[in-house]
Design an enzyme around this catalytic site. Structure first.
Site, mmCIF file in Angstrom:
data_model
loop_
_atom_site.group_PDB
_atom_site.id
_atom_site.type_symbol
_atom_site.label_atom_id
_atom_site.label_comp_id
_atom_site.label_asym_id
_atom_site.label_seq_id
_atom_site.Cartn_x
_atom_site.Cartn_y
_atom_site.Cartn_z
ATOM 1 N N LYS A 138 39.983 -58.949 28.113
ATOM 2 C CA LYS A 138 38.048 -58.894 27.197
ATOM 3 C C LYS A 138 37.681 -57.458 27.336
ATOM 4 O O LYS A 138 36.745 -57.579 26.651
ATOM 5 C CB LYS A 138 37.446 -60.040 27.408
ATOM 6 C CG LYS A 138 38.928 -61.608 27.518
ATOM 7 C CD LYS A 138 38.064 -62.314 27.935
ATOM 8 C CE LYS A 138 38.769 -64.051 27.487
ATOM 9 N NZ LYS A 138 38.856 -64.465 26.130
ATOM 10 N N LYS A 174 32.072 -64.784 27.794
ATOM 11 C CA LYS A 174 33.427 -65.143 28.171
ATOM 12 C C LYS A 174 33.955 -64.572 28.904
ATOM 13 O O LYS A 174 32.885 -63.751 30.287
ATOM 14 C CB LYS A 174 34.184 -63.852 26.676
ATOM 15 C CG LYS A 174 34.399 -62.825 26.974
ATOM 16 C CD LYS A 174 35.689 -62.542 25.987
ATOM 17 C CE LYS A 174 34.574 -62.549 24.187
ATOM 18 N NZ LYS A 174 35.018 -63.317 23.368
ATOM 19 N N ARG A 175 35.055 -65.570 30.113
ATOM 20 C CA ARG A 175 35.834 -64.648 31.328
ATOM 21 C C ARG A 175 35.879 -63.291 31.337
ATOM 22 O O ARG A 175 36.205 -62.893 30.099
ATOM 23 C CB ARG A 175 36.992 -65.864 31.080
ATOM 24 C CG ARG A 175 36.625 -67.564 31.129
ATOM 25 C CD ARG A 175 37.959 -68.119 31.514
ATOM 26 N NE ARG A 175 39.084 -68.218 30.042
ATOM 27 C CZ ARG A 175 39.992 -67.221 29.402
ATOM 28 N NH1 ARG A 175 40.374 -66.069 30.404
ATOM 29 N NH2 ARG A 175 40.296 -67.488 28.619
ATOM 30 N N LYS A 184 31.294 -69.582 17.314
ATOM 31 C CA LYS A 184 30.154 -70.223 17.672
ATOM 32 C C LYS A 184 29.531 -69.089 17.120
ATOM 33 O O LYS A 184 28.398 -70.002 16.970
ATOM 34 C CB LYS A 184 30.211 -70.639 18.925
ATOM 35 C CG LYS A 184 30.968 -71.352 19.257
ATOM 36 C CD LYS A 184 31.052 -72.327 21.030
ATOM 37 C CE LYS A 184 32.397 -72.606 21.374
ATOM 38 N NZ LYS A 184 33.125 -72.687 22.991
ATOM 39 N N HIS A 235 48.608 -70.772 24.430
ATOM 40 C CA HIS A 235 47.783 -70.349 24.119
ATOM 41 C C HIS A 235 46.872 -68.896 24.866
ATOM 42 O O HIS A 235 46.108 -68.795 24.668
ATOM 43 C CB HIS A 235 46.921 -71.197 24.577
ATOM 44 C CG HIS A 235 45.582 -72.717 25.024
ATOM 45 N ND1 HIS A 235 44.726 -72.618 23.744
ATOM 46 C CD2 HIS A 235 46.432 -73.543 24.842
ATOM 47 C CE1 HIS A 235 45.089 -74.314 23.091
ATOM 48 N NE2 HIS A 235 45.396 -74.153 23.805
ATOM 49 N N THR A 269 36.673 -68.561 20.983
ATOM 50 C CA THR A 269 35.961 -69.814 20.334
ATOM 51 C C THR A 269 34.510 -69.042 19.707
ATOM 52 O O THR A 269 34.173 -69.986 19.524
ATOM 53 C CB THR A 269 36.262 -71.360 20.882
ATOM 54 O OG1 THR A 269 35.682 -70.974 21.871
ATOM 55 C CG2 THR A 269 37.720 -71.849 20.269
#
Length: 767
Positions: free
Chosen positions: A487, A481-482, A593, A290, A589
């Site tokens: 990111k 998101k985290r 969405k 992952h 993901t």
């Protein structure tokens, strides 16, 4: 419409004093009679006292469950906030403090799990002795399928100290120590480490990982032995068919200890020869990777494993020795290759590379998006893929349309059903039929109307929670998101500052109004991620309180971002931010969405964004920035952040404001660590993509002014989202890795009698 209850009324509703008022006597009588007649199927004329007691018990249970639900509604609404003065604050999430009515304890299947101790080698084999035992108590939760009468079971484990735990201490009067030790044993399942993409080598975390693995494997073995085609008359003692009946998917490296644990069961307990046990183990396990971030890969210190699980360390050493012997036979004298592929990393602290253990002990290895699986094969595990290329494959992640469309966005779900029917809920690929309606003016207006209704609803929620007036007509630009450097929430923050400076520089100039919404949590020990949260909140405070800006730009940081909040924000989003450095995001993901719910994506060619662009057409996403090969080339040349700072005036202004304390006047040096990282330690190259990102955002604003063209692009994205259903993902796992055929067969409900013809056939065969 009923008036919402006040806090005082809620407290009264769930208090002991209010118990009589919760349900009238007549209501209780009706419940009693209903259970007597329909649950127990008894009439008053034939009912026994035992039946009356059971009917009363059912009625009391209904009453208590109702009170439990009302209790949750009150307490969960009153959960404390997770942001204080702009800083993230961790608070224990005691999620079981009021119980869980959906789960059922199964004490009859309680199992022992062993820790510590030592290993004795005898003529009969290795024995793990003098261990500390913790009991694993299973809790079962039913997981119903969608409209198919199939119910699976999710089994979770709770740690319990044995009754004789430190009984000697208790007997000699050291009551306090005995109780403390008991609590330590039960701490295993009390708190979960929340870190993701951030490895901390803590003993409690390893205990947790082994605890659930050991309990689950014992349970699997028990069920395998007892399941002789539904008969428990004979017990299986031969394990040749084990991989045909059992498939275990290692979801990242967290359950990697399952490999040596299954080997321990087979070799030490079931007395299988090593080679046979190893072949069965390899055919049973498959591994999903992952993350490609080196700091996220688990590398447990050998000393810790030796203390906690001494027998497992011996088994890992044996697995490694045989693995290296095989490599040496294929590549003689290639010592460097042996070092790279070893399960044990040498150094100042010897460590076990859990990802290598997973690859060696599994028959299949997969990434979770095409680009990620390619990076896994060509970069992260290149040597292993060269040795066994057939082992490596891709399984692109997916999302469930039941939650992420039907449940959270019923307006859009209903609109789609009106156009293409309801079958798309089970077969999301049918969304491609929406391409026929891209130019349908009525459908375009209806899609835009649903989005606007969702935005108005969420704007009211934000105003209530954050006391910031939101313009529902503004573009909702969402980045949830985290919180992690890769990111690149920092790049979004720099864009916010750039927009803010442009408004201040020329307040009269046309500006497309934006509400920038950022949300997510940082790992408790991740200092830089927490500083990023503080910076975003500091910028938000400045922007939201500047009268020059007005309603043109608002910034919200969502506190305690979680699934229930995602269900509110995702349907209301116009622009989805997926801006990780190319080659760092495994899949994502959230991007799927947002796509399914009618948001357009601004993103890099990373993770599942690549396949989203393939499905919808790159022209229907706002793609910018470096590709993977560009990042590799920049690494080769050497990334120099100072060059970008010197060449880009707006970037320089934003960084200077952060560094000078413009956003933190009371503590001018507050963000010096952030600035220092951006200049000297930024592995994710924020400055390198800043200019392309800002220019791409200008294209976004320009299109947003044309509502019709924007909505047409939205429809094309929704129509292309069918690939990203978890139904498709699981079917691929089932077919390619677990070797089972998915079935669309609908099991008849238990109240329906079996077909009489089928019964006759069965009776005839039996005769």
């Amino acid at each position: 419409m009923s008036r919402p209850l006040s806090d005082q009324e809620r407290r009264k509703q769930i208090s002991i004093r209010g118990i009589v008022g919760a349900e009238s006597v007549a209501e209780l009588k009706r419940g009693f009679n209903r259970h007597l007649h329909f649950t127990l199927v008894k009439d008053r004329n034939v009912a026994t006292p035992r039946d009356y007691y059971f009917a009363l018990a059912h009625t009391v249970r209904d009453h208590l469950v109702g009170r439990w639900i009302r209790t949750q509604q009150y307490y969960y609404e009153k959960d404390p906030k997770k942001i204080r003065d702009g800083w993230q604050v961790e608070e224990a999430d005691d999620w079981l403090r009021h119980g869980n009515p959906w789960e059922k304890a199964r004490p009859e299947y309680m199992l022992p799990v062993h820790f510590y101790g030592r290993v004795e080698h005898t003529a009969a084999g290795a024995k793990w002795v003098d261990t500390q035992v913790v009991l694993a108590l299973p809790y079962d939760t039913p997981v119903p399928g969608y409209m198919n009468n199939t119910v699976n079971t999710m089994r979770l484990w709770s740690a319990r100290a044995p009754n004789d735990f430190n009984l000697r201490d208790f007997n000699v009067g050291d009551y306090i120590q005995a109780v403390l030790d008991r609590n330590l044993a039960e701490n295993i399942s009390r708190v979960l480490y929340p870190n993701d993409n951030f490895f901390e080598g803590k003993e409690l975390r390893l205990k947790q990982e082994y605890f659930v693995v050991a309990a689950t494997l014992q349970d699997i073995i028990r069920r395998f032995k007892a399941s002789k085609f539904g008969s428990t008359d004979s017990v299986r003692t031969v394990f040749d068919s084990f991989p045909d009946q059992v498939a275990i998917q290692l979801n990242d490296t967290h359950p990697a200890m399952a490999i040596p644990e299954l080997m321990r069961i087979f070799v030490d307990i079931e007395k299988l020869p090593w080679n046979k046990a190893w072949n069965i183990t390899k055919q049973t396990f498959a591994y999903t990777n992952h993350t490609v971030l080196p700091e996220a890969l688990e590398r447990w210190p050998v000393d810790l494993v030796e203390k906690l699980l001494p027998r497992h360390l011996q088994i890992i050493y044996e697995i490694n020795q045989r693995h290296l012997d095989h490599i040496a036979s294929l590549f003689p004298n290639d010592v460097e290759r042996l070092r790279r592929m070893s399960l044990i990393e040498e150094g100042s602290t010897k460590r076990i590379n859990m990802a290598h253990l997973c690859i060696v002990g599994s028959h299949a290895v997969n990434g979770v998006a095409k680009i990620h699986s390619e990076i896994v094969k060509t970069q992260v595990f290149e040597d292993f893929a060269a040795l066994e290329p057939e082992k490596f494959q891709n399984k692109t992640n997916g999302i469930t349309p039941r939650r992420w469309l039907l449940l959270c966005n019923p307006g859009l779900a209903e609109l789609i059903a009106e156009k293409i029917g309801e079958d798309y809920v089970r077969d999301l690929s049918q969304l491609t039929k929406l391409h026929e309606f891209v130019d349908d003016d009525l459908f375009i207006r209806e899609v835009a109307k649903v989005k606007q209704e969702n935005k108005v609803k969420f704007a009211l929620y934000l105003e209530k929670e954050y006391k910031v007036k939101i313009n529902p007509s503004s573009m909702f630009d969402v980045h949830v998101k985290r919180i992690h450097e890769y990111k690149r929430q920092l790049m979004n923050c720099l864009h916010i500052i750039t927009m803010y400076n442009r408004i201040r520089r020329d307040p009269a100039k046309l500006f497309v109004p934006r509400t920038v919404i950022i949300g997510g949590k940082a790992a408790p020990g991740y200092h830089m991620a927490k500083m990023i949260i503080k910076l975003i909140n500091a910028v938000a405070h400045m922007v939201n309180n500047d009268p020059t800006v007005g309603s043109k730009l608002k910034v919200i940081f969502l506190e305690n971002y979680r699934v229930s909040l995602a269900e509110k924000v995702i349907p209301a989003t116009d622009l989805s931010e997926q801006i990780s450095t190319a080659g760092t995001e495994a899949s994502g993901t959230g991007n799927m969405k947002f796509m399914l719910n009618g948001a357009l994506t601004i993103g890099t060619m990373d993770g599942a964004n690549v396949e989203m662009a393939e499905e919808a057409g790159e022209e229907n996403l706002f793609i910018f920035g470096m590709r993977v090969e560009d990042v590799i080339e920049l690494d080769r040349e050497g990334y120099n952040a100072q060059e970008y700072y010197d060449q880009l005036p707006e970037l320089k202004q934003a960084i200077d404001q952060i560094a000078s304390g413009f956003f933190s006047p009371e503590e001018p040096d507050l963000f010096k660590d952030v600035v220092n990282m951006l200049f000297h330690h930024d592995r994710f190259k924020v400055f390198a993509d800043y200019e392309a990102y800002v220019k791409c955002q200008e294209k976004v604003s320009k299109l947003y002014l044309n509502s019709k063209e924007w909505t047409k692009m939205v429809i094309r994205n929704i129509a292309a989202a069918g690939k990203f259903s978890s139904d498709r993902t699981i079917k691929e796992y089932a077919r390619d890795i677990w070797h089972v055929e998915p079935s669309d067969l609908k099991i008849p409900p238990p109240n329906e009698p079996r077909d009489s013809a089928e019964d006759k056939t069965l009776n005839g065969t039996a005769a």
